[in-house]
Design a protein around this motif. Sequence first.
Motif, mmCIF file in Angstrom:
data_model
loop_
_atom_site.group_PDB
_atom_site.id
_atom_site.type_symbol
_atom_site.label_atom_id
_atom_site.label_comp_id
_atom_site.label_asym_id
_atom_site.label_seq_id
_atom_site.Cartn_x
_atom_site.Cartn_y
_atom_site.Cartn_z
ATOM 1 N N THR A 70 0.849 -1.183 0.000
ATOM 2 C CA THR A 70 0.000 0.000 0.000
ATOM 3 C C THR A 70 0.884 1.231 0.000
ATOM 4 O O THR A 70 2.055 1.175 0.403
ATOM 5 C CB THR A 70 -0.917 0.039 1.243
ATOM 6 O OG1 THR A 70 -0.106 0.008 2.419
ATOM 7 C CG2 THR A 70 -1.900 -1.124 1.255
ATOM 8 N N ASP A 71 0.325 2.353 -0.461
ATOM 9 C CA ASP A 71 1.087 3.595 -0.408
ATOM 10 C C ASP A 71 0.972 4.194 0.996
ATOM 11 O O ASP A 71 0.372 3.581 1.892
ATOM 12 C CB ASP A 71 0.648 4.568 -1.505
ATOM 13 C CG ASP A 71 -0.755 5.130 -1.329
ATOM 14 O OD1 ASP A 71 -1.406 4.876 -0.290
ATOM 15 O OD2 ASP A 71 -1.213 5.843 -2.237
ATOM 16 N N SER A 72 1.527 5.386 1.202
ATOM 17 C CA SER A 72 1.534 5.996 2.541
ATOM 18 C C SER A 72 0.129 6.340 3.041
ATOM 19 O O SER A 72 -0.064 6.557 4.230
ATOM 20 C CB SER A 72 2.405 7.258 2.538
ATOM 21 O OG SER A 72 1.864 8.216 1.644
ATOM 22 N N LYS A 73 -0.862 6.347 2.137
ATOM 23 C CA LYS A 73 -2.246 6.635 2.516
ATOM 24 C C LYS A 73 -3.057 5.359 2.734
ATOM 25 O O LYS A 73 -4.244 5.411 2.995
ATOM 26 C CB LYS A 73 -2.914 7.485 1.446
ATOM 27 C CG LYS A 73 -2.245 8.831 1.246
ATOM 28 C CD LYS A 73 -2.870 9.567 0.084
ATOM 29 C CE LYS A 73 -2.096 10.856 -0.188
ATOM 30 N NZ LYS A 73 -2.546 11.510 -1.399
ATOM 31 N N VAL A 129 -3.589 2.997 0.382
ATOM 32 C CA VAL A 129 -4.255 2.575 -0.861
ATOM 33 C C VAL A 129 -3.467 1.421 -1.474
ATOM 34 O O VAL A 129 -2.242 1.484 -1.600
ATOM 35 C CB VAL A 129 -4.352 3.755 -1.854
ATOM 36 C CG1 VAL A 129 -4.986 3.319 -3.162
ATOM 37 C CG2 VAL A 129 -5.130 4.915 -1.235
ATOM 38 N N ASP A 159 0.027 0.486 -11.940
ATOM 39 C CA ASP A 159 -0.037 1.784 -11.256
ATOM 40 C C ASP A 159 1.243 2.569 -11.507
ATOM 41 O O ASP A 159 2.317 2.007 -11.736
ATOM 42 C CB ASP A 159 -0.214 1.604 -9.743
ATOM 43 C CG ASP A 159 -1.657 1.382 -9.340
ATOM 44 O OD1 ASP A 159 -2.565 1.697 -10.134
ATOM 45 O OD2 ASP A 159 -1.879 0.901 -8.215
ATOM 46 N N VAL A 204 3.461 5.197 -9.435
ATOM 47 C CA VAL A 204 3.627 5.651 -8.057
ATOM 48 C C VAL A 204 4.794 6.630 -7.962
ATOM 49 O O VAL A 204 5.708 6.608 -8.779
ATOM 50 C CB VAL A 204 3.870 4.467 -7.080
ATOM 51 C CG1 VAL A 204 2.677 3.534 -7.057
ATOM 52 C CG2 VAL A 204 5.130 3.708 -7.433
ATOM 53 N N TYR A 205 4.715 7.492 -6.937
ATOM 54 C CA TYR A 205 5.836 8.395 -6.637
ATOM 55 C C TYR A 205 6.616 7.790 -5.480
ATOM 56 O O TYR A 205 6.041 7.478 -4.432
ATOM 57 C CB TYR A 205 5.353 9.797 -6.269
ATOM 58 C CG TYR A 205 6.506 10.689 -5.908
ATOM 59 C CD1 TYR A 205 7.316 11.225 -6.904
ATOM 60 C CD2 TYR A 205 6.814 10.951 -4.585
ATOM 61 C CE1 TYR A 205 8.408 12.013 -6.575
ATOM 62 C CE2 TYR A 205 7.898 11.741 -4.250
ATOM 63 C CZ TYR A 205 8.691 12.264 -5.255
ATOM 64 O OH TYR A 205 9.775 13.033 -4.930
ATOM 65 N N GLU A 210 5.316 6.900 -1.668
ATOM 66 C CA GLU A 210 4.509 7.965 -1.059
ATOM 67 C C GLU A 210 3.056 7.894 -1.476
ATOM 68 O O GLU A 210 2.172 7.898 -0.634
ATOM 69 C CB GLU A 210 5.109 9.329 -1.385
ATOM 70 C CG GLU A 210 6.385 9.576 -0.600
ATOM 71 C CD GLU A 210 6.814 11.017 -0.651
ATOM 72 O OE1 GLU A 210 5.984 11.910 -0.909
ATOM 73 O OE2 GLU A 210 8.007 11.256 -0.429
ATOM 74 N N HIS A 211 2.806 7.861 -2.792
ATOM 75 C CA HIS A 211 1.419 7.812 -3.239
ATOM 76 C C HIS A 211 1.311 7.356 -4.686
ATOM 77 O O HIS A 211 2.260 7.444 -5.450
ATOM 78 C CB HIS A 211 0.718 9.155 -3.046
ATOM 79 C CG HIS A 211 1.400 10.293 -3.735
ATOM 80 N ND1 HIS A 211 2.452 10.964 -3.188
ATOM 81 C CD2 HIS A 211 1.191 10.858 -4.936
ATOM 82 C CE1 HIS A 211 2.868 11.911 -4.019
ATOM 83 N NE2 HIS A 211 2.115 11.860 -5.084
ATOM 84 N N ILE A 221 -0.018 8.014 -8.272
ATOM 85 C CA ILE A 221 -0.380 9.225 -9.020
ATOM 86 C C ILE A 221 -1.252 8.918 -10.236
ATOM 87 O O ILE A 221 -1.764 9.819 -10.873
ATOM 88 C CB ILE A 221 0.866 10.035 -9.441
ATOM 89 C CG1 ILE A 221 1.809 9.210 -10.303
ATOM 90 C CG2 ILE A 221 1.580 10.571 -8.215
ATOM 91 C CD1 ILE A 221 2.972 10.007 -10.860
#
Length: 135
Positions: free
Chosen positions: A67-70, A72, A78, A80-81, A121-122, A124
């Motif tokens: 999962t990302d930092s949130k 998700v 995907d 991703v950053y 991080e997330h 995008i």
Amino acid sequence: MGREIRFRAWDSIKEKMLNGYQWIDGRSPCMGGGVHRNFSFLRNGRNFTQGTVCSGHHKTMQSTGLTDSKGVDIYEGDIVYISGIGNCVIEWCEMDLQFMFCKICNETDCLTHADVIEDVEHIIGNIHQNKELLE
């Protein structure tokens, strides 16, 4: 074994992402080519509806388990950053039998789960709905 393997699919005809399903058994031929694969949509861990996707116009993508930092879920396809690295596309590598995080500016520069597990991080976007991010 209680590990849940999640998938999603990109419908290239409707240009829509189908989220939140698991495979169930069964395959059958698809009109116009491809193979129908049966799936089961889940809602709160329970079967909500069942149907099929056609490999001719549905591109299936598996969850990486990360999962990302949130919080998700990150799926194959995907974008991703990653802190200190930049934007990466998630790809399945048949040779290494693992998901790779490949830098958009340099497709030969790829990282493994272990390299990035703490740094995503997330999300995008993804390669189907956000093609402009691949440039």
